[in-house]
Scaffold this motif. Structure first.
Motif, PDB file in Angstrom:
ATOM      1  N   ILE A 316       0.836  -1.211   0.000  1.00  0.00           N
ATOM      2  CA  ILE A 316       0.000   0.000   0.000  1.00  0.00           C
ATOM      3  C   ILE A 316       0.866   1.255   0.000  1.00  0.00           C
ATOM      4  N   LEU A 317       1.868   1.294   0.881  1.00  0.00           N
ATOM      5  CA  LEU A 317       2.736   2.473   0.964  1.00  0.00           C
ATOM      6  C   LEU A 317       3.581   2.646  -0.295  1.00  0.00           C
ATOM      7  N   ALA A 318       4.020   1.528  -0.892  1.00  0.00           N
ATOM      8  CA  ALA A 318       4.812   1.612  -2.125  1.00  0.00           C
ATOM      9  C   ALA A 318       3.981   2.172  -3.277  1.00  0.00           C
ATOM     10  N   ILE A 319       2.726   1.738  -3.375  1.00  0.00           N
ATOM     11  CA  ILE A 319       1.834   2.264  -4.417  1.00  0.00           C
ATOM     12  C   ILE A 319       1.595   3.755  -4.203  1.00  0.00           C
ATOM     13  N   LEU A 320       1.372   4.144  -2.936  1.00  0.00           N
ATOM     14  CA  LEU A 320       1.159   5.561  -2.617  1.00  0.00           C
ATOM     15  C   LEU A 320       2.388   6.386  -2.977  1.00  0.00           C
ATOM     16  N   GLU A 321       3.571   5.882  -2.639  1.00  0.00           N
ATOM     17  CA  GLU A 321       4.819   6.584  -2.957  1.00  0.00           C
ATOM     18  C   GLU A 321       4.993   6.725  -4.468  1.00  0.00           C
ATOM     19  N   PHE A 322       4.710   5.662  -5.200  1.00  0.00           N
ATOM     20  CA  PHE A 322       4.846   5.687  -6.655  1.00  0.00           C
ATOM     21  C   PHE A 322       3.901   6.716  -7.287  1.00  0.00           C
ATOM     22  N   ILE A 323       2.657   6.749  -6.814  1.00  0.00           N
ATOM     23  CA  ILE A 323       1.672   7.697  -7.362  1.00  0.00           C
ATOM     24  C   ILE A 323       2.120   9.135  -7.105  1.00  0.00           C
ATOM     25  N   ILE A 324       2.580   9.420  -5.876  1.00  0.00           N
ATOM     26  CA  ILE A 324       3.011  10.782  -5.536  1.00  0.00           C
ATOM     27  C   ILE A 324       4.184  11.217  -6.412  1.00  0.00           C
ATOM     28  N   ILE A 325       5.193  10.354  -6.540  1.00  0.00           N
ATOM     29  CA  ILE A 325       6.367  10.693  -7.364  1.00  0.00           C
ATOM     30  C   ILE A 325       5.980  10.872  -8.828  1.00  0.00           C
ATOM     31  N   LEU A 326       5.103  10.009  -9.333  1.00  0.00           N
ATOM     32  CA  LEU A 326       4.657  10.102 -10.727  1.00  0.00           C
ATOM     33  C   LEU A 326       3.939  11.428 -10.981  1.00  0.00           C
ATOM     34  N   LEU A 327       3.057  11.825 -10.050  1.00  0.00           N
ATOM     35  CA  LEU A 327       2.339  13.090 -10.207  1.00  0.00           C
ATOM     36  C   LEU A 327       3.298  14.276 -10.170  1.00  0.00           C
ATOM     37  N   LEU A 328       4.286  14.198  -9.312  1.00  0.00           N
ATOM     38  CA  LEU A 328       5.258  15.294  -9.218  1.00  0.00           C
ATOM     39  C   LEU A 328       6.062  15.439 -10.505  1.00  0.00           C
ATOM     40  N   ILE A 329       6.407  14.314 -11.120  1.00  0.00           N
ATOM     41  CA  ILE A 329       7.180  14.360 -12.371  1.00  0.00           C
ATOM     42  C   ILE A 329       6.384  15.048 -13.472  1.00  0.00           C
ATOM     43  N   PHE A 330       5.104  14.698 -13.600  1.00  0.00           N
ATOM     44  CA  PHE A 330       4.287  15.247 -14.681  1.00  0.00           C
ATOM     45  C   PHE A 330       3.809  16.671 -14.401  1.00  0.00           C
TER      46      PHE A 330
END
Length: 698
Positions: A316-330
């Motif tokens: 759960i935390l890994a998915i949350l971390e991935f989503i946050i980083i992905l949004l920041l990149i875009f």
């Protein structure tokens, strides 16, 4: 041509008005019909409350009730707080689950029996008989044992019992693998010698409706032990929220990036901690069973000894971390504009500092609404009258029929079934008031949603008016009202109560429909009709989306009402078209700022939640001496998490409303003005630079 048609579909852009100086003062009352309707509904709500308080009695859900419908521990039975069952084994009947009442006489007693006696043996000894009579429904006088048993004045036997949830239950124990009662493997029920295990079925059914209370009592006990620590955690949440707000005021740009970075770090620390726990449990016996095999456990600490629990946390935390980083990149380029909008919002909040404390006023009003709804609901649900039914040990044609206990001994039912008894069964009623109780409960729920939405809408419009007066003031704070928040609140209540009621009514209708759909879904859980389940799922999804859309439209409509003073429908249309004409900016800027504010809430909840977890769970040696001993340590942790989120949401909601208001004003500014000396932009220089626009010199 297509561009022009698209512009017409989204309404005409606002034209320059040299007299426009922000929220207009010369305005009239809007949506008067809805205002009158809302006032009438409130008067009706008060009438329902008075009616419920007149007929209701909350003691029905607090205290146990004897066979005559009297409350144990209340009134003339004040010294008899415990309920005693004549024959516990009768509670094994399925009727207990249907009507929540054992088909055996029940009396209120001062204390539970601590001896095991039969009526026959007690009748022969004066001392035992005096003790035995304290568990009779009435004084048997000089009547013989057969007469006493026939009239069911006294129980056929007493069993050593202990109080549990204000009821007397046999003292069941174990000697090896043998069930005992009062240290004995058997007992005399007045007719035969029976084994102690025969009592288990009756006890199981008698407690099936009270098992929830046992958990509730443990939770309540946990609250009594940890309430001050919970308050300390919530105070920490308030302090952290205030620190963030103050820092945003002076260091908005830096704080936004620090906030984003800290959220990433906190989530990463969570992943690392869960990974360590997952690895450490590798060789622990019993840690490799699955959550499905374990099933539901009221003690959540059991789950922390299972590897699969920590693996789920890691995922759960890994998915949350991935989503946050992905949004920041875009969104990295758009965050710069959002940061400038946040800076502008910080300046607006700095000029209207009282806005930070307005959520306390909203919380106070919501507390009144919730308390009124809860108290009215309890009184309505307890305003029924006691219903008595015929209970019989053998087959009887009159079984479960209603009866009158006052003249039952002389009735035809008693003649047909001599062994039957007229006992209290449940609360109900046949009067017109009782027939329409369900409608009154529905009205109570509907007005609760309407009033709660009205209070929220009032807060949104008040804050919007205050922040709009900041944006449109050419010279700040000289051209702003002396008390912008109070001025905006006065305008909202004086002129726009009807508009607030209108928007709240639409939202309340959708929310009530969603509640009804949830109720239907609960009732159909055992159904096998897959099409009905699919249709219900689609309806729930559609109305959830509809509620979100209405909240978005209402929020922007209230901003336009606060600025221009028009009615709800006109304001909703103007706001919608304004956003549609700038749909790209809406999606990018407004939602990016919402995301940044959400990260702020997440950071505060995460910091306080981590502290609460290590403190209440005793996972760290530093807190083991100070942490209270609890049944369920997750109770204060969940309370702290929910409370912290509400506190952070209260403070950040001011910022969110400020950003939304400034965003609409910003879009209006771009349409009304062009940067010329006659029509200068009113937005800040930094925002103009980011948008690559500028005001021309005179």
């Amino acid at each position: 041509m297509p561009v022009e048609e698209g512009a017409k579909k989204s309404g005409e852009p606002k034209k320059f008005d040299p007299n426009f100086k922000g929220p207009i003062h010369n305005r009239g009352c809007t949506d008067i019909i809805c205002c009158i309707f809302f006032i009438v509904a409130i008067v009706g709500y008060v009438a329902v409350g008075i009616l419920a308080w007149t007929h209701g009695d909350p003691r029905k859900v607090i205290y146990p009730t004897d066979s005559m419908g009297q409350y144990c521990g209340q009134g003339k039975l004040e010294k008899q707080p415990l309920l005693f069952y004549f024959n516990m084994m009768k509670c094994a009947s399925p009727m207990v689950l249907l009507e929540f009442q054992c088909p055996t006489p029940q009396v209120c007693v001062e204390k539970c029996p601590d001896q095991t006696l039969t009526l026959v043996t007690a009748f022969q000894k004066t001392k035992d008989w005096e003790y035995y009579k304290s568990y009779c429904r009435a004084d048997p006088g000089t009547k013989s044992v057969p007469q006493i048993l026939q009239e069911k004045l006294c129980p056929a036997y007493l069993i050593s019992s202990k109080p549990f949830l204000q009821r007397c239950f046999p003292s069941i124990g174990k000697k090896g693998d043998v069930i005992t009662v009062g240290d004995q493997e058997t007992f005399d029920d007045g007719k035969t010698i029976r084994e102690a295990k025969d009592l288990l079925a009756g006890m199981k059914n008698a407690t099936v409706v009270m098992e929830g209370r046992q958990v509730a009592m443990k939770i309540f006990e946990d609250y009594t032990k940890s309430w001050y620590w919970i308050l300390i955690c919530l105070v920490i949440a308030v302090v952290l929220s205030l620190i963030f707000i103050v820092l945003l005021r002076f260091l908005a740009g830096v704080m936004v990036w620090v906030m984003i970075l800290m959220v990433i770090i906190v989530v990463a620390c969570g992943i690392a901690y869960c990974s360590i726990k997952y690895v450490n449990l590798k060789d622990t016996p019993g840690s490799n069973i699955t959550l499905q095999q374990l099933g539901f456990q009221p003690d959540f600490s059991v789950y922390l000894h299972i590897r699969q629990t920590w693996l789920a946390f890691i995922i759960i935390l890994a998915i949350l971390e991935f989503i946050i980083i992905l949004l920041l990149i875009f969104l990295r380029n758009r965050i710069r504009v959002a940061v400038e909008l946040m800076k502008e919002a910080s300046r607006a909040v700095g000029y209207v500092m009282s806005s930070l404390f307005y959520p306390i006023f909203t919380f106070f009003l919501l507390t009144i609404v919730i308390a009124y709804w809860g108290i009215t609901a309890v009184f309505l649900s307890t305003s029924s009258e006691p219903v008595y039914k015929v209970f019989n040990e053998t087959v009887c044609s009159h079984a479960r029929q209603t009866c009158n206990p006052e003249n039952y001994t002389l009735s035809a039912m008693k003649t047909d079934c001599p062994q039957s008894e007229c006992l209290f069964a449940f609360y109900g009623g046949e009067t017109p008031y009782h027939k329409y109780l369900i409608l009154l409960q529905f009205y109570n729920v509907f007005l609760f949603f309407w009033c709660a939405n009205f209070v929220t809408a009032l807060g949104q419009m008040t804050l919007a008016g205050a922040f709009a007066s900041y944006y449109w003031a050419p010279n700040k704070p000289g051209d702003m009202p002396a008390f912008p928040l109070c001025s905006s609140l006065g305008r909202s209540l004086r002129y726009h109560t009807g508009s607030l009621a209108f928007g709240s009514l639409i939202l309340a209708i959708v929310q009530v429909i969603r509640v009804l759909l949830e109720y239907i879904d609960h009732k159909l859980k055992g159904a096998e009709n897959k099409f009905a389940k699919f249709l219900l799922c689609c309806l729930k999804c559609c109305f959830w989306c509809l509620e979100k859309c209405i909240k978005f439209i209402n929020r922007n409509a209230y901003i336009m009402v606060a600025i221009y003073g028009k009615n709800f429908c006109r304001s909703a249309r103007d706001a919608f078209f304004l956003l549609m004409r700038n749909v790209i900016r809406v999606v990018v800027l407004d939602k990016v700022t919402d995301f940044i504010l959400f990260l702020g809430k997440l950071l505060i909840v995460g910091l306080v939640g981590i502290f609460a977890f290590f403190f209440f769970s005793g996972q760290t040696d530093a807190f083991k001496g100070a942490a209270p001993s609890l049944h369920y340590y997750w109770v204060p942790i969940l309370t702290v998490l929910v409370g912290t989120y509400l506190i952070a949401h209260g403070f950040f909601s001011v910022y969110a409303m400020c950003v939304d208001t400034l965003f609409l004003c910003f879009l209006e500014d771009l349409e009304r003005n062009d940067g010329s000396p006659e029509r200068p932009y009113l937005m800040s220089e930094n925002l103009l630079n980011v948008l690559k626009k500028k005001n021309q010199a005179n």
